[in-house]
Design a protein around this motif. Structure first.
Motif, short mmCIF file in Angstrom:
data_model
loop_
_atom_site.label_atom_id
_atom_site.label_comp_id
_atom_site.label_asym_id
_atom_site.label_seq_id
_atom_site.Cartn_x
_atom_site.Cartn_y
_atom_site.Cartn_z
N LEU A 32 0.83 -1.21 0.00
CA LEU A 32 0.00 0.00 0.00
C LEU A 32 0.87 1.26 0.00
CD1 LEU A 32 -2.89 -0.95 2.47
CD2 LEU A 32 -3.09 -0.50 0.01
N VAL A 33 2.01 1.21 0.67
CA VAL A 33 2.95 2.33 0.64
C VAL A 33 3.47 2.55 -0.78
CG1 VAL A 33 5.21 3.12 1.43
CG2 VAL A 33 3.59 2.14 3.06
N VAL A 34 3.81 1.46 -1.48
CA VAL A 34 4.25 1.60 -2.88
C VAL A 34 3.16 2.24 -3.72
CG1 VAL A 34 5.10 0.36 -4.90
CG2 VAL A 34 5.70 -0.45 -2.63
N LEU A 35 1.92 1.79 -3.54
CA LEU A 35 0.80 2.35 -4.29
C LEU A 35 0.60 3.83 -3.98
CD1 LEU A 35 -1.59 1.83 -6.20
CD2 LEU A 35 -2.91 1.11 -4.20
N ALA A 36 0.69 4.19 -2.70
CA ALA A 36 0.48 5.59 -2.30
C ALA A 36 1.58 6.49 -2.84
CB ALA A 36 0.41 5.68 -0.78
N ALA A 93 9.95 -2.41 -0.59
CA ALA A 93 10.88 -1.32 -0.26
C ALA A 93 11.75 -0.95 -1.45
CB ALA A 93 11.75 -1.74 0.93
N TRP A 94 12.16 -1.96 -2.23
CA TRP A 94 12.96 -1.68 -3.42
C TRP A 94 12.17 -0.86 -4.43
CZ3 TRP A 94 17.29 -1.09 -5.84
CH2 TRP A 94 17.33 -1.17 -7.23
N PHE A 95 10.89 -1.17 -4.62
CA PHE A 95 10.07 -0.40 -5.55
C PHE A 95 9.90 1.04 -5.07
CE2 PHE A 95 8.68 -4.32 -7.65
CZ PHE A 95 8.60 -3.88 -8.96
N PRO A 147 9.88 2.38 -12.98
CA PRO A 147 9.21 1.12 -13.33
C PRO A 147 8.07 1.29 -14.33
CG PRO A 147 8.76 1.74 -11.04
CD PRO A 147 9.84 2.62 -11.53
N GLU A 148 7.40 2.45 -14.32
CA GLU A 148 6.32 2.67 -15.28
C GLU A 148 6.84 2.62 -16.72
OE1 GLU A 148 5.29 5.32 -11.69
OE2 GLU A 148 7.05 4.50 -12.68
N THR A 149 8.02 3.16 -16.95
CA THR A 149 8.59 3.16 -18.29
C THR A 149 8.91 1.74 -18.75
OG1 THR A 149 9.53 5.35 -17.91
CG2 THR A 149 10.45 4.07 -19.72
N LEU A 150 9.46 0.92 -17.86
CA LEU A 150 9.75 -0.47 -18.22
C LEU A 150 8.48 -1.22 -18.56
CD1 LEU A 150 12.53 0.33 -17.00
CD2 LEU A 150 12.63 -1.97 -16.03
N LEU A 151 7.43 -0.99 -17.80
CA LEU A 151 6.17 -1.66 -18.09
C LEU A 151 5.61 -1.20 -19.43
CD1 LEU A 151 3.98 -3.58 -17.07
CD2 LEU A 151 2.90 -1.63 -15.94
N SER A 152 5.71 0.10 -19.73
CA SER A 152 5.23 0.61 -21.01
C SER A 152 6.03 0.04 -22.18
CB SER A 152 5.30 2.14 -21.01
OG SER A 152 4.94 2.66 -22.26
N ASP A 153 7.36 -0.03 -22.03
CA ASP A 153 8.20 -0.59 -23.10
C ASP A 153 7.95 -2.08 -23.29
OD1 ASP A 153 9.27 1.87 -23.58
OD2 ASP A 153 11.10 1.53 -22.41
N PHE A 154 7.70 -2.78 -22.21
CA PHE A 154 7.38 -4.20 -22.34
C PHE A 154 6.10 -4.40 -23.16
CE2 PHE A 154 4.63 -7.57 -20.62
CZ PHE A 154 5.36 -8.68 -21.01
N TRP A 155 5.09 -3.59 -22.89
CA TRP A 155 3.84 -3.73 -23.64
C TRP A 155 4.01 -3.29 -25.09
CZ3 TRP A 155 -0.29 -6.42 -22.88
CH2 TRP A 155 -1.43 -6.16 -23.64
N GLU A 156 4.84 -2.31 -25.32
CA GLU A 156 5.07 -1.83 -26.68
C GLU A 156 5.78 -2.87 -27.54
OE1 GLU A 156 7.65 1.69 -28.93
OE2 GLU A 156 7.25 1.80 -26.76
N ASP A 157 6.75 -3.57 -26.97
CA ASP A 157 7.54 -4.56 -27.71
C ASP A 157 7.16 -5.99 -27.35
OD1 ASP A 157 8.95 -2.86 -29.27
OD2 ASP A 157 10.93 -3.43 -28.54
N ARG A 158 5.96 -6.20 -26.88
CA ARG A 158 5.58 -7.52 -26.38
C ARG A 158 5.69 -8.61 -27.46
NH1 ARG A 158 1.20 -4.37 -27.15
NH2 ARG A 158 -0.59 -5.18 -28.33
N GLY A 159 5.37 -8.29 -28.70
CA GLY A 159 5.45 -9.30 -29.76
C GLY A 159 6.88 -9.74 -30.02
#
Length: 387
Positions: A85-89, A149-151, A172-184
């Motif tokens: 929840l701390v990571v989310l907040a 804690a690492w996040f 981490p948001e950028t890594l997730l976006s790049d993963f979805w962009e190059d998922r194929g």
């Protein structure tokens, strides 16, 4: 107190200790037995004990332990839930640095964090009623807290403060976006690496197993093969790369050879050591019962050598992963290693980090699967050694 005199072969003589009459009373016929049984039942039910207070019921300790365990599970589960929840907040409420706002992938990352919080909450609810889930939660809870804690540190140092800046660092948001962009392309690279690794590992493991079996069982084979193994086995697979791609016609076959070579050496050495270390008495007993050569090999020597064989598989798996990365970086035009080299040439470091994380997950998955196979095959060894 009257002293006792011990006579060999007889009971101690003298004044009987206190309680002897009661013990004789219990052994004096059926009535005495019945009375003693009634007295024992009365004490077991928690009646007053002479000279002491009331005895705690037999089930009291178990109930206390259960309550303590539930309390510990609840506290640990709430700690894990609170950490995520701390990571989310932090991700949602703390503003980003101006040059990163709006950040691509923020909504998807918040959805992933919400799913993690929900999954941990469900796990906690199950842990309060299912002992197996509680044991797993208690075992892995500190890891989940450490990852959370690492996040937080990652998010704060990149997106929130900009201490670590692009292009070499990304939130981490950028890594997730790049993963979805190059998922194929990532999925194709992942499948190519997995296929190449499994084929090379299988070839190396099988060839190393039979090489070690021959050396461990036959003196003639050991005489001719062991010096060759000692000479070329320790050579790193990377040093053979120029020769491999000259001699072997296709890069795919050359990569398979490099991976298989990395597995072959530790597998052959440890299979030979395992066969040679099987106690001679096992073979003598089997031969006494009429066993022949093939039975001795497959039913005595190989089962006795299985612990060493699995050690060779673990060492070979590590060597094969290194050979895979090298082969894909320098030879094969597909796979995660090739993808890492390709995006690095474009200085697209977030996509490179995504591919590295996928390779780490692949390696961990293979190691865990091999551990599970070893645990199943060598279940008889758990009582002999500490794993």
């Amino acid at each position: 107190m009257t002293s006792l005199t011990r006579v060999p072969g007889k009971r101690a003589q003298g004044t009987p200790a206190r309680g002897s009459a009661e013990r004789r009373g219990r052994t004096r016929g059926p009535e005495g037995c019945a009375q003693a049984g009634e007295g024992d039942r009365g004490v077991a039910e928690g009646d007053e004990i002479p000279g002491g207070g009331d005895r705690t019921p037999a089930h009291g300790d178990g109930t206390t332990r259960t309550a303590t365990s539930r309390t510990t599970t609840l506290r640990r589960g709430l700690l894990v839930t609170a950490s995520w929840l701390v990571v989310l907040a932090v991700t949602w409420l703390v503003p980003d640095v101006p040059d990163l706002s709006p950040l691509a992938g923020r909504t998807a990352f918040l959805a992933v964090l919400g799913g993690v919080v929900l999954a941990v909450s469900v796990w906690l609810a199950l842990a309060l009623s299912v002992p197996g889930a509680a044991a797993r939660l208690l075992h892995w809870s500190w890891w989940y807290v450490a990852v959370a804690a690492w996040f937080v540190i990652w998010e704060v140092t990149t997106a929130k403060t900009g201490w670590l800046r692009a292009p070499h660092f990304a939130p981490p948001e950028t890594l997730l976006s790049d993963f979805w962009e190059d998922r194929g392309l990532l999925w194709g690279s992942f499948w190519a690496s997995t296929r190449l690794l499994l084929v090379g590992f299988a070839v190396g493991a099988v060839s190393g197993f039979f090489t070690g079996l021959a050396m461990g069982w036959s003196r003639v084979a050991n005489y001719w093969i062991h010096p060759v193994l000692q000479s070329i086995g320790p050579v790193p697979a990377g040093t053979l790369l120029p020769l491999v791609f000259v001699v072997i016609p296709t890069p795919q076959l050359g990569s398979i050879f490099m991976i298989a070579f990395g597995v072959w050496f530790p597998m052959a050495v440890l299979t030979r050591a395992g066969i040679a270390s099987v106690a001679r008495g096992y073979f003598d007993v089997a031969q006494t019962l009429g066993a022949k050569g093939r039975f001795l090999v497959w039913r005595v020597a190989i089962p006795g050598a299985l612990p060493s064989i699995f050690t060779g598989l673990f060492m070979g798996l590590g060597a094969s992963l290194g050979a895979l990365a090298l082969a894909e970086l320098l030879g094969v035009r597909s796979g995660l290693g090739w993808y890492i080299s390709w995006v690095k040439g474009w200085a697209d470091y977030p996509k490179m980090y995504v591919a590295i994380l996928i390779m780490v997950l692949l390696c961990r998955t293979l190691i865990v699967l091999l551990f599970r196979v070893r645990n199943s095959v060598l279940s008889w060894e758990k009582d002999l050694v500490r794993w």
